[in-house]
Scaffold this active site. Sequence first.
Site, mmCIF file in Angstrom:
data_model
loop_
_atom_site.group_PDB
_atom_site.id
_atom_site.type_symbol
_atom_site.label_atom_id
_atom_site.label_comp_id
_atom_site.label_asym_id
_atom_site.label_seq_id
_atom_site.Cartn_x
_atom_site.Cartn_y
_atom_site.Cartn_z
ATOM 1 N N TYR A 175 -1.320 0.054 10.300
ATOM 2 C CA TYR A 175 -1.703 -0.688 9.352
ATOM 3 C C TYR A 175 -0.288 -0.455 8.059
ATOM 4 O O TYR A 175 0.072 -1.224 7.373
ATOM 5 C CB TYR A 175 -2.884 0.121 8.381
ATOM 6 C CG TYR A 175 -3.123 -0.223 7.120
ATOM 7 C CD1 TYR A 175 -3.447 -1.455 6.633
ATOM 8 C CD2 TYR A 175 -3.079 0.598 5.892
ATOM 9 C CE1 TYR A 175 -3.436 -1.992 5.032
ATOM 10 C CE2 TYR A 175 -2.947 -0.019 4.604
ATOM 11 C CZ TYR A 175 -3.532 -1.124 4.151
ATOM 12 O OH TYR A 175 -3.813 -1.471 2.902
ATOM 13 N N SER A 226 0.675 -1.161 -0.022
ATOM 14 C CA SER A 226 0.037 -0.035 0.011
ATOM 15 C C SER A 226 1.024 1.217 -0.099
ATOM 16 O O SER A 226 2.064 1.316 0.604
ATOM 17 C CB SER A 226 -0.824 0.003 1.292
ATOM 18 O OG SER A 226 -1.456 1.340 1.442
HETATM 19 P P1 NAD Z 1 -10.735 -6.557 1.300
HETATM 20 O O1 NAD Z 1 -11.046 -6.183 2.963
HETATM 21 O O2 NAD Z 1 -12.127 -6.307 0.625
HETATM 22 O O3 NAD Z 1 -10.362 -7.873 1.093
HETATM 23 C C1 NAD Z 1 -9.343 -8.427 1.898
HETATM 24 C C2 NAD Z 1 -9.720 -10.176 2.074
HETATM 25 O O4 NAD Z 1 -8.795 -10.496 2.789
HETATM 26 C C3 NAD Z 1 -10.862 -10.263 2.675
HETATM 27 O O5 NAD Z 1 -12.124 -10.862 1.885
HETATM 28 C C4 NAD Z 1 -10.857 -10.879 4.185
HETATM 29 O O6 NAD Z 1 -11.898 -11.747 4.567
HETATM 30 C C5 NAD Z 1 -9.491 -11.561 3.872
HETATM 31 N N1 NAD Z 1 -8.783 -11.597 4.969
HETATM 32 C C6 NAD Z 1 -8.552 -10.943 5.994
HETATM 33 N N2 NAD Z 1 -7.773 -11.408 7.000
HETATM 34 C C7 NAD Z 1 -7.589 -12.643 6.561
HETATM 35 C C8 NAD Z 1 -6.892 -13.812 7.252
HETATM 36 N N3 NAD Z 1 -6.178 -13.739 8.375
HETATM 37 N N4 NAD Z 1 -6.694 -15.014 6.312
HETATM 38 C C9 NAD Z 1 -7.329 -15.032 5.104
HETATM 39 N N5 NAD Z 1 -8.246 -13.974 4.777
HETATM 40 C C10 NAD Z 1 -8.056 -12.909 5.282
HETATM 41 O O7 NAD Z 1 -9.532 -5.482 0.944
HETATM 42 P P2 NAD Z 1 -9.304 -5.092 -0.643
HETATM 43 O O8 NAD Z 1 -9.556 -3.537 -0.673
HETATM 44 O O9 NAD Z 1 -9.505 -5.973 -1.610
HETATM 45 O O10 NAD Z 1 -7.866 -4.953 -0.466
HETATM 46 C C11 NAD Z 1 -7.036 -5.948 -0.902
HETATM 47 C C12 NAD Z 1 -5.404 -5.773 -0.680
HETATM 48 O O11 NAD Z 1 -5.015 -4.770 -1.295
HETATM 49 C C13 NAD Z 1 -5.157 -5.646 0.645
HETATM 50 O O12 NAD Z 1 -3.689 -6.460 1.075
HETATM 51 C C14 NAD Z 1 -4.845 -4.187 0.810
HETATM 52 O O13 NAD Z 1 -4.007 -3.844 1.948
HETATM 53 C C15 NAD Z 1 -4.249 -3.746 -0.296
HETATM 54 N N6 NAD Z 1 -4.731 -2.473 -0.739
HETATM 55 C C16 NAD Z 1 -6.086 -2.128 -1.144
HETATM 56 C C17 NAD Z 1 -6.372 -0.611 -1.372
HETATM 57 C C18 NAD Z 1 -7.445 -0.183 -1.476
HETATM 58 O O14 NAD Z 1 -8.087 1.036 -1.838
HETATM 59 N N7 NAD Z 1 -8.754 -1.050 -1.447
HETATM 60 C C19 NAD Z 1 -5.182 0.389 -1.248
HETATM 61 C C20 NAD Z 1 -3.984 -0.164 -1.110
HETATM 62 C C21 NAD Z 1 -3.813 -1.410 -0.774
#
Ligand code: NAD
Length: 312
Positions: free
Chosen positions: A145, A121
């Site tokens: 985070y 991120s």
């Molecule tokens: P999200 O919360 O929609 O999806 C994350 C998924 O991980 C969820 O389905 C959750 O159930 C699963 N999860 C959480 N803890 C877990 C565990 N211990 N074991 C197995 N599964 C687990 O998030 P997203 O927005 O789809 O983000 C996906 C990735 O992208 C993340 O790593 C996030 O840090 C990164 N990211 C997202 C954004 C954004 O704007 N959405 C920006 C920067 C980085």
Amino acid sequence: MRVLVTGAAGFIGSRLCQRLLDFGIEVHGLDDLSRGSLEKIRMLKNRGMLFHKADIRDGAAVLDVLSDVRPDAVIHLAALISVEESMRLPELYMEVNAEGTKKLVDAANKAGVNRLVHASSAAVYGEPVKLPVAEDHPTRPLSPYGLSKLMSEEYVVSGFMGREKSLIFRIFNVYGPGQRPEYAGVITKFMERLSEGRPPIIFGDGNQTRDFIHVDDVVEAFIRALEIPLERATIVNLGSGRPVKIIELARIMTRLYGMDAEPIHAPPRPGDIRDSYADISLVRKVLGWSPRISLEDGLRKLIKEAGKARDV
Ligand code: NAD
């Protein structure tokens, strides 16, 4: 090709799995369903995805899945993603995002996975001292985070032994259909208010900038990351490269809802960074990728899908 996606029930993961299935790739989703949507998993299973319910903190369970599946590549999206929540539950964020990634890397090594693509991120950078933010910008995260994501990068860079190396994306602000409202960014929050006929609320003067990237552009980059040759572990920004003022975003969205209300200003939130947008020259070069969906088009489509937009 066989790909395992962690966090498959989430916002980005579910969209990515759909796209991989479109390409006829054998897709395995892994998620503990703590935050993701069972509905999305049902839909993906109907389309042929194989689902494995597991917690990435459980190294033995993850190794069982990887040894069984033997994927060519792993895309690692599973994480806890709320900056605010991480302030209250820092240990949990370290356990899941940092230690969980270490366990996944160890299991991937044991199972002979060749390529690992990891979602980090822009939060690893903290308050930008130079704009646009390039990959060599100092990393001084402002939240547990951001710190947990920085540590996850370290585990991937120093720990992953796969022959085809790892690629890490430092992702900026993703928007698009299927984002969960409780952890969503400013776009989903504005949509919630506008769909009820209320003007958006802006913290501060609205001149702060962010970099918004559509989820389908993000998915496209992840898919390219499966195939490009890499000589070493590589970290690249993933954003649009365009700074957008929050006040400008509020105006565009208000117009798309056919309203002419002015946004409401609330006091600035302590700890919010002022400006952030990505230098995307490296990702363009490494992946041959460029963002294709402009903010205006992405928003128009998103709001239309939500059934609220006027034709403007
Ligand atoms: P999200 O919360 O929609 O999806 C994350 C998924 O991980 C969820 O389905 C959750 O159930 C699963 N999860 C959480 N803890 C877990 C565990 N211990 N074991 C197995 N599964 C687990 O998030 P997203 O927005 O789809 O983000 C996906 C990735 O992208 C993340 O790593 C996030 O840090 C990164 N990211 C997202 C954004 C954004 O704007 N959405 C920006 C920067 C980085």
